[in-house]
Design an enzyme around this catalytic site. Structure first.
Site, PDB file in Angstrom:
ATOM      1  N   HIS A 280      30.710  20.519  27.204  1.00 52.89           N
ATOM      2  CA  HIS A 280      30.521  20.586  28.659  1.00 52.89           C
ATOM      3  C   HIS A 280      31.725  21.152  29.397  1.00 52.89           C
ATOM      4  O   HIS A 280      31.553  21.883  30.381  1.00 52.89           O
ATOM      5  CB  HIS A 280      30.139  19.210  29.225  1.00 52.89           C
ATOM      6  CG  HIS A 280      31.008  18.086  28.789  1.00 52.89           C
ATOM      7  ND1 HIS A 280      30.780  17.387  27.630  1.00 52.89           N
ATOM      8  CD2 HIS A 280      32.115  17.547  29.328  1.00 52.89           C
ATOM      9  CE1 HIS A 280      31.706  16.462  27.492  1.00 52.89           C
ATOM     10  NE2 HIS A 280      32.534  16.532  28.500  1.00 52.89           N
TER      11      HIS A 280
ATOM     12  N   ASP B  92      37.129  15.912  24.332  1.00 50.64           N
ATOM     13  CA  ASP B  92      36.921  17.276  24.801  1.00 50.64           C
ATOM     14  C   ASP B  92      37.836  18.171  23.975  1.00 50.64           C
ATOM     15  O   ASP B  92      39.062  18.028  24.022  1.00 50.64           O
ATOM     16  CB  ASP B  92      37.288  17.390  26.279  1.00 50.64           C
ATOM     17  CG  ASP B  92      36.489  16.426  27.139  1.00 50.64           C
ATOM     18  OD1 ASP B  92      35.249  16.524  27.118  1.00 50.64           O
ATOM     19  OD2 ASP B  92      37.098  15.584  27.816  1.00 50.64           O
TER      20      ASP B  92
ATOM     21  N   ASP C 134      29.300  12.032  28.754  1.00 45.07           N
ATOM     22  CA  ASP C 134      29.879  12.677  29.933  1.00 45.07           C
ATOM     23  C   ASP C 134      29.157  13.963  30.281  1.00 45.07           C
ATOM     24  O   ASP C 134      29.722  14.848  30.913  1.00 45.07           O
ATOM     25  CB  ASP C 134      31.370  12.950  29.681  1.00 45.07           C
ATOM     26  CG  ASP C 134      32.122  13.223  30.967  1.00 45.07           C
ATOM     27  OD1 ASP C 134      31.636  12.825  32.038  1.00 45.07           O
ATOM     28  OD2 ASP C 134      33.201  13.846  30.906  1.00 45.07           O
TER      29      ASP C 134
ATOM     30  N   HIS D 133      36.860   9.853  23.751  1.00 47.30           N
ATOM     31  CA  HIS D 133      35.989  10.953  24.179  1.00 47.30           C
ATOM     32  C   HIS D 133      36.781  12.227  23.999  1.00 47.30           C
ATOM     33  O   HIS D 133      37.786  12.454  24.682  1.00 47.30           O
ATOM     34  CB  HIS D 133      35.558  10.773  25.627  1.00 47.30           C
ATOM     35  CG  HIS D 133      34.750  11.918  26.145  1.00 47.30           C
ATOM     36  ND1 HIS D 133      33.615  12.361  25.497  1.00 47.30           N
ATOM     37  CD2 HIS D 133      34.907  12.736  27.209  1.00 47.30           C
ATOM     38  CE1 HIS D 133      33.108  13.393  26.154  1.00 47.30           C
ATOM     39  NE2 HIS D 133      33.883  13.636  27.200  1.00 47.30           N
TER      40      HIS D 133
END
Length: 891
Positions: free
Chosen positions: A349, A15, A125, A13
Site C-alpha cells: 500500500h 512496510d 493497514d 507491521h
C-alpha cells in the site's frame, strides 16, 4: 468463573519501503530477524512472531543472510515464525483483481512449501477494503479476516444510532455482494494495542488497567487480542517477562504469548450469536472523510499508469500468448512467476499508493520496467510460435502477412497502427551503411500499398511513413543477426472478435479508406454521435440515438493542491480554471482508417506554485484540515494537447491528453457532464461493479468525496447513461447530484504527509505527462451499459500485432480461442496452469443471475474451481450468480 484470556501476538507491521528507501528499511528488517533468531534460541517462553501476513519477508532476509536458510526454514516449520497467506500486503483497490488473486496464490504456495500459511486474510493497514473480500477469501479457503479500517466499533453501551458501518463488537460478520460471509476481526484499538508492554510493576498496572478496559469495551468474547508491535517495530526482547508481570498483577486474566491460529480457534469457540453483519466495501464512509486516504489513488499518477500497463501486459498479452503459442512450459512459468513477483513488489500500500519518499518510487519504476522486459521476451517467443502456426498460404507470395489478436472480451473496431516490415538487408551480406542506403532507396520507390484480409477483401487502411532502421534477430542457439529493414506504418480498421485473431497482408494496390466518420469544421459525426469542439474550448456531444445533447461533455479543470501524497486539499482561495479560461489553438481534424480525429491545444495561464506560506505549513507539520495557503501570484503557461477520436458507428469518444507540467501544487482533472440527476454512481472495483452513493454521510467534513476505480465509472438511469473509461487513472469523483464525473490525471504535491515532514519534490510530477480516457453515451439499458463496461475494459487492452510469412499451418488464419455467451461476464484471466490446464476467470458485473456459456476450442470446461485450483461442485454451465467470481478449468 473462568479467567479471561489475553492473547499477545508479537509482530511488526512491515512496510518494505515508505518514509525511507527500501534498503534502509531492509537493513532494519535484518536486525529484527536476527533478534528473533536470538529469542527463539534463548527464550523458551517466546511462542512465535507473526511476519505481517507476507512471505516476501523470507526472501528479503535471505537476500542478505543466505547462510541462514536452513535455520529460517526450521523456525518456520516449527511455527516460531508465522508466515502468509499473502506474498505482500497489497493495496486492494489500486491493483487489478488478478493481481489480488496472484498475491494470495504466491503467498500460500511459498508458505505451504515451508509450513502452513496463517489461516487469516490479513489487511491491517489497507487504505480501504474491497467489497468482494468475503468471496475472494472463501475461494482461497480462508474464512477469517483481520482489518484496521472502515468500521466503527460502538460497544454494548453505545448502540444508539448504530449505522451501516458500525459494529457492536470488534468481531463481526462481513458479507460480500454475492452473500458470502467471513468472520471479520477489527483492530478496534489499532494493530499496536499491545505495543511496548512494561516490565515495571507500577507501569504495568497503569498500562494494563487502561488497555484491558479498551479491549473489553468492544470484545464479544472473553478472548482478548493484543498486538505487540507496530510499523517497523523491533521485537520486544523482554515481552515474556512483561507477561509474567501481568499474570502476577491481574489474577482474573490469563496472559498468553500466542499466535493468530490459536487465537482464532479460541475466538470461534466462544463467539456469541448476536454479531453485527457489515456489508460490502469498508472505506471509512461514516467518518469525517479526511482520512479515507482515497487521494492516494491520484498521487504520482505515473505509477498507476505503469502498474496498469504491467498488469495488462502480463494478464492480457503474455498469458494468452503462452496459451496460443503452445509455450506455457514449466520453464516459461518460472519466468512468468519471476515477472509477476517483481511487479507485486511494487504493490504494497505505501508503494503503489505513491505515498512514500522519492527513492522508493524511483526504484519502483525500475521494477515495473524489469517486469515488462521479462514479459516482452516471453511474448516475443510465444507470438513467433503462434504466427508460425497460422495457415497463410492463400496470401500472395510477395505479400507481407501479419496477424492482429484481440485478447479482450469486447469486439474491437478501432484504429490499430502497426509497423510492417517490407524488406530487410543483413549485415552479413553488405556493410551497414550500404544496407541502410539500399533500404532508404527502396522506400523512395515503393508502389502504392493496401491491406487485404485472409479471403482477399480490401480492408480500410492508411499506409504511410516508409522508413529504414536497424534491427536484429536473436536465434535461440546461434549468434545474433543484425540487419537494416524497410518498414511502413499501417493504420488498419479491422473488426476483431473478442478473444480472437485475424490475419491480413500488405500488398500492392490502391489503399481503401472508408470515410464512415464525417468531418465538418470542428465537428466529427458518425451514425451515433456528433462531437463538436466549441469556441470556448469545451466539447458538445449529441447522442443521435437518444436525441440528447450534452453540453460541456468534456472539459478540463485545474485547481490548487495544498495537500500531500495521502490527501488532496484545495487552496483556500478556491481558484479554479476550466477550458473556458484557456486559449484554444492548433485545431485540426484528420480522417483515420476507422474514423476521424480532432486535435487541439488548450493553453492555461496558471499559478506556478503555491504561496510561500505552504512551505511553513509543511515544515511545521500543520494538519491538512488546518491549512490556509493560497496559490501564488506568478503565472506560467500550461498547454494541454488534446486528441478526440471517434470510430465508425461507435457510441464512445476516445480522449488522449499530453502536456509538459512545470507547475507545482496543483491538480488537473477531466470533467464529464452527465446531464443526469442520480443518487448513486457505479464503478468497476475488484471483481465487482459497485454502486456507491453520491452524497456523503452526516459526519463527513471533507469538501471532496474521492473514490477508487478500475477501468470505468458511470452515472445512468433507465433512459440515458454516461460511462467514463480510463487507463491507470484510479481516482474519480461524482457530484452529489450525479451531474458530473471528474477523473484526476495529474496531482502535484511536495510532501509525503502522515506523521512528519518528508519532502517529496518528485511528487510534483514535473515534466511530460499523458492521460487516456473515454466517454460512452448509452440509452440506459442494461445491454448498452454492459457493452460500454466491456468496451472500457477492452480499451485498456491493446491489440497484439505479429508479422509472419506466407506458409502453411495448422491454425486457421482467423478464429477465436474463447467463446463466451453472456454479456455480464467480465474476464480477468486466460492462462495456462501446469496443474490444471487452461484457466478462465471472471466475474458477474451485475447483481442479478445471468446466463453464461464459456467454451474453449468449442468445448466446455472440465470443472469450476476455487483460487487454489480445487474443483467446486457446481455445473460448468450453471447460471452466473449475482456478483459471482467464477473460475473455469479446461483440460
Amino acid at each position: 468463573m473462568a479467567k479471561k484470556k489475553v492473547f499477545i501476538v508479537s509482530h511488526a507491521h512491515w512496510d518494505r519501503e515508505w518514509y525511507m528507501g527500501f534498503e534502509k528499511h531492509h537493513m532494519r528488517l535484518i536486525s529484527l530477524m536476527d533478534d528473533l533468531f536470538y529469542l527463539f534460541k534463548h527464550d523458551p517462553d517466546f511462542n512465535s512472531f507473526h511476519l505481517d501476513g507476507q512471505t516476501i519477508i523470507l526472501d528479503d532476509y535471505l537476500a542478505v543472510r543466505p547462510e541462514k536458510r536452513e535455520e529460517l526454514e526450521q523456525y518456520v516449520r516449527e511455527g516460531k515464525l508465522k508466515v502468509g497467506p499473502f506474498y505482500i500486503l497489497q493495496d486492494d483497490f489500486l491493483i487489478s483483481p488478478e493481481t489480488n488473486v496472484r498475491n494470495t496464490q504466491y503467498g500460500k504456495k511459498q508458505a505451504s512449501e515451508w509450513s502452513q500459511p496463517v489461516p487469516l486474510g490479513y489487511f491491517p493497514d489497507t487504505f480501504g477494503n474491497m467489497g468482494q473480500t468475503a468471496q475472494m477469501m472463501q475461494l482461497s479457503k480462508l474464512d477469517t479476516v483481520a482489518f484496521g479500517r472502515g468500521v466503527t466499533p460502538t460497544g454494548l453501551n453505545n448502540q444508539v444510532g448504530q449505522g451501516k458501518f458500525d459494529s457492536t463488537f470488534s468481531e463481526m460478520w462481513w458479507e460480500g455482494p454475492d452473500k458470502s460471509k467471513v468472520l471479520g476481526i477489527l483492530f478496534a484499538n489499532w494493530y499496536s494495542n499491545g505495543n511496548e508492554i512494561p516490565v515495571d510493576e507500577d507501569e504495568a498496572k497503569v498500562y494494563w488497567t487502561k488497555k484491558l478496559a479498551d479491549a473489553e469495551k468492544f470484545a464479544s468474547t472473553p478472548d482478548l487480542l493484543f498486538m505487540n508491535g507496530v510499523d517497523h517495530q523491533p521485537v520486544q526482547m523482554d515481552v515474556t517477562k512483561a507477561i509474567k508481570v501481568a499474570n502476577k498483577l491481574f489474577p482474573d486474566y490469563e496472559f498468553i504469548h500466542s499466535n493468530w491460529p490459536d487465537y482464532i480457534k479460541a475466538l470461534k469457540a466462544d463467539l456469541p450469536k448476536d454479531l453485527s453483519t457489515i456489508e460490502g466495501e469498508l472505506t471509512s464512509q461514516a467518518t469525517d472523510g479526511w482520512y479515507t486516504l482515497a487521494n492516494t489513488a491520484s498521487s504520482r499518477v505515473y505509477l498507476k499508469q505503469e502498474n496498469t500497463l504491467t498488469e495488462r501486459t502480463l494478464e492480457n498479452q503474455v498469458e494468452p500468448l503462452l496459451y496460443l503459442g503452445g509455450e506455457a512450459t514449466a520453464e516459461n512459468q518460472d519466468r512468468l512467476d519471476f515477472a509477476w513477483k517483481m511487479k507485486l513488489r511494487n504493490n504494497p500500500h505505501d508503494s503503489i499508493c505513491g505515498c512514500s519518499v522519492d527513492p522508493v518510487h524511483q526504484r519502483m519504476m525500475t521494477r515495473f520496467h524489469g517486469a515488462q522486459q521479462v514479459a516482452e521476451v516471453l511474448s516475443e517467443h510465444a507470438l513467433t510460435s503462434f504466427t508460425n502456426s497460422l495457415d497463410t498460404h492463400n496470401f500472395p507470395a510477395d505479400s507481407h502477412p501479419f496477424v492482429l489478436i484481440n485478447t479482450s472480451g469486447a469486439e474491437k473496431h478501432e484504429d490499430t497502427t502497426v509497423e510492417v516490415e517490407i524488406a530487410r538487408a543483413y549485415f552479413k551480406d553488405g556493410a551497414p551503411q550500404a544496407q541502410y542506403d539500399k533500404m532508404v532507396e527502396l522506400g523512395k520507390n515503393l508502389p502504392e500499398l493496401t491491406v487485404i484480409d485472409a479471403v482477399g477483401e480490401k480492408i480500410a487502411a492508411k499506409i504511410t511513413n516508409p522508413h529504414a532502421r536497424f534491427n536484429y534477430d536473436l536465434p535461440d542457439r546461434t549468434f545474433r543477426e543484425p540487419y537494416m529493414a524497410l518498414y511502413v506504418d499501417v493504420d488498419v480498421a479491422a473488426t476483431l472478435r473478442p478473444f480472437g485473431w485475424q490475419s491480413f497482408a500488405v500488398i500492392e494496390g490502391a489503399a481503401a479508406l472508408d470515410a464512415a466518420v464525417s468531418i465538418d469544421g470542428q465537428t466529427l459525426r458518425n451514425a451515433r454521435l456528433a462531437v463538436t469542439l466549441e469556441a470556448d474550448g469545451t466539447v458538445t456531444v449529441t447522442d443521435q440515438a437518444t436525441g440528447h445533447e450534452y453540453r460541456d461533455a468534456v472539459d478540463f479543470e485545474d485547481v490548487g493542491d495544498m495537500g500531500n501524497e495521502y490527501i488532496f486539499r484545495q487552496s483556500a482561495d478556491k481558484l479554479t480554471f476550466t477550458a473556458k479560461d484557456a486559449a484554444l489553438s492548433d485545431v485540426a481534424a484528420v480522417q483515420t482508417a476507422a474514423g476521424a480525429q480532432l486535435s487541439y491545444t488548450l493553453t492555461y495561464q496558471l499559478p506556478s506554485r503555491a504561496a510561500a506560506s505552504l512551505d511553513y505549513e509543511r515544515e511545521a507539520v500543520i494538519d491538512i484540515t488546518n491549512r490556509k495557503s493560497v496559490r501564488g501570484s506568478e503565472l506560467q503557461p500550461l498547454a494541454l494537447h488534446v486528441t478526440l477520436t471517434l470510430a465508425e458507428n461507435s457510441n464512445k469518444l476516445a480522449i488522449h491528453v499530453t502536456g509538459d507540467n512545470q507547475l507545482k501544487d496543483h491538480r488537473l482533472r477531466a470533467l464529464f457532464n452527465t446531464d443526469l440527476t442520480s443518487e448513486t454512481n457505479d464503478s468497476e472495483s475488484i471483481f465487482e461493479v459497485v454502486a456507491r452513493p453520491n452524497k456523503v454521510g452526516k459526519n463527513w467534513r471533507n469538501p471532496t468525496n474521492p473514490q477508487h476505480q478500475q477501468a470505468f465509472s458511470t452515472v445512468h438511469d433507465d433512459t440515458r447513461g454516461v460511462v467514463v473509461g480510463n487507463f491507470g487513472l484510479n481516482e474519480y469523483e461524482v457530484t452529489p447530484d450525479g451531474s458530473q464525473i471528474a477523473v484526476t490525471f495529474l496531482r502535484c504535491v511536495g510532501e509525503m504527509g502522515d506523521w512528519g515532514y518528508f519532502a517529496t519534490p518528485e511528487a510534483q510530477c514535473l515534466g511530460d505527462f499523458h492521460a487516456d480516457l473515454s466517454v460512452a453515451f448509452t440509452d440506459g439499458s442494461e445491454a448498452e451499459q454492459l457493452a460500454a463496461y466491456q468496451a472500457a475494459r477492452a480499451a485498456q487492452i491493446p491489440v497484439i500485432f505479429g508479422q509472419t510469412g506466407v506458409h502453411a499451418g495448422e491454425k486457421a488464419p482467423s478464429n477465436t480461442y474463447l467463446d463466451i455467451e453472456g454479456d455480464a461476464f467480465a474476464v480477468t484471466a486466460t492462462k495456462m496452469s501446469q496443474d490444471h490446464g487452461l484457466i478462465v476467470r471472471g466475474y458477474n458485473m451485475t447483481g442479478e443471475s445471468q446466463p453464461l456459456t464459456v467454451l474453449a476450442a468449442g468445448k466446455d470446461a472440465a470443472t469450476l474451481a476455487d483460487f487454489d485450483g480445487d474443483a467446486i461442485a457446481k455445473p460448468v454451465n450453471s447460471e452466473l450468480a449475482p456478483a459471482e467470481i467464477r473460475t473455469y478449468q479446461f483440460k
